[in-house]
Design a protein around this motif. Sequence first.
Motif, short mmCIF file in Angstrom:
data_model
loop_
_atom_site.label_atom_id
_atom_site.label_comp_id
_atom_site.label_asym_id
_atom_site.label_seq_id
_atom_site.Cartn_x
_atom_site.Cartn_y
_atom_site.Cartn_z
N ASP A 1 17.24 97.27 -95.71
CA ASP A 1 16.05 96.96 -95.04
C ASP A 1 15.27 96.44 -96.19
N ARG B 1 18.50 85.54 -88.58
CA ARG B 1 18.37 84.45 -87.56
C ARG B 1 17.73 83.01 -88.32
N GLU C 1 25.64 89.07 -83.28
CA GLU C 1 24.94 88.02 -82.86
C GLU C 1 25.07 86.94 -83.83
N ASP D 1 15.39 87.21 -91.06
CA ASP D 1 15.29 88.55 -90.31
C ASP D 1 16.74 88.70 -89.99
N VAL E 1 20.14 89.62 -87.78
CA VAL E 1 20.41 89.83 -86.33
C VAL E 1 21.02 91.28 -85.90
N ALA E 2 21.16 91.33 -84.61
CA ALA E 2 21.89 92.38 -84.23
C ALA E 2 23.37 92.18 -84.52
N PRO E 3 24.00 93.05 -84.69
CA PRO E 3 25.66 93.20 -85.10
C PRO E 3 26.07 92.49 -83.76
#
Length: 411
Positions: A53, A257, A268, A262, A264-266
């Motif tokens: 993060d 993205r 993606e 940022d 991305v979700a796992p």
Amino acid sequence: MNFHDTRETRDPEARERELLARLPAQIAHARAAAPAFGRLLADVDPDSVTSRDALATLPVIRKSELLELQKAARPFGGFSAVGWGTACRRVFASPGPLYEPEGARPDYYRLARALFAAGFRAGDLVHNTFSYHFTPAGSMMETAAHALGCTVFPAGVGQTEQQLAAIADLQPTAYVGTPSFLRILLDKADELGVPVSFTKAFVSGEAFPPSLREAFAARGITAFQAYATADIGLIAYETPAREGMVVDEDVLLEIVRPGTGDPVAPGEVGEVVVTTFNPDYPLIRFGTGDLSAVLPGTSPCGRTNVRIKGWMGRADQTTKVKGMFVHPGQIAQVVRRHPEITRARLVVDNPDLNDRMTLMCEAAGGGSEALADAVAASIRELTKLRGEVAFLPAGALANDGKVIDDVRVYR
């Protein structure tokens, strides 16, 4: 032994802790030793970057931006921690031009791990057909092979019949290069009746469709591929499991993205962003411009690192043709050299699985053979690749801002 070292089978949580523990020192080093990061990360407390993060709050430095950054501060845009001398053994120029340093450490690009997974072992004679000129691919593979105890024949590209003569004389066990050139060598060997001694191959630089891998296997050549760049070195590599690519042990990989930083979700699809722990070229959150996605679970081969699906296209219009990056800025340079061209788009396709570039042009007066020859010469000079030229009627190209259109299909 089935693994290059014990790090490949570590507990995933232990690996993650170790990578994150290395981050603060690398960020501090980058700030102190690389002027560009001294500016970009001036307000960052390195000791605070101990999680993904926290890493995600740092800026992404994209490969597509390096060209202008290097123009403003030659040779490396302020991102290198080494200068000329013993610490920088070689300097390379990829198309753009983009300059990359090669440090003096053994296996500088960390590709030995990938070659090992492909079955390369000490005592192999490796026929290396990657270029040794301008670009680093030849050196990347040679230094990796040497780290494993292999002997290398520096074949480079072209001179097919001479290469086959050397293969007949030396009987190399392993091939390194693009898959398309291996196919060319095999086809020419069949034509001339020359036996080819390869039993293993490591290919990179372009797409490697299953049909081509199966064709090599039918000839007794087991071929593997990897994902690497001149800037980062090895990012991920194929294993005998043939399920995605396992990420290298010495990089911290994110999928973000496109156009942002940022994550991305796992699972993606997004842009591959890599932080390297290379002390000579300490790239922090380097955006490769390549698309990929993380695969769930671990590899059946026993390696426990994260896997990605491999190369899934470009997040920007920069593309790779025959192992060489082609940038929109290069196409703009071609157009500027020939004021008769009013609009242009480079179309990349692959008839018969061979990459081809065609510059589609709208030109005052409709164009001419002389202009086509001049434009083709400019393409070759600026990209180091051959390109065809085709003239279209005025208004035929869409006004959509697209400079490079990659329409290649793999089957």
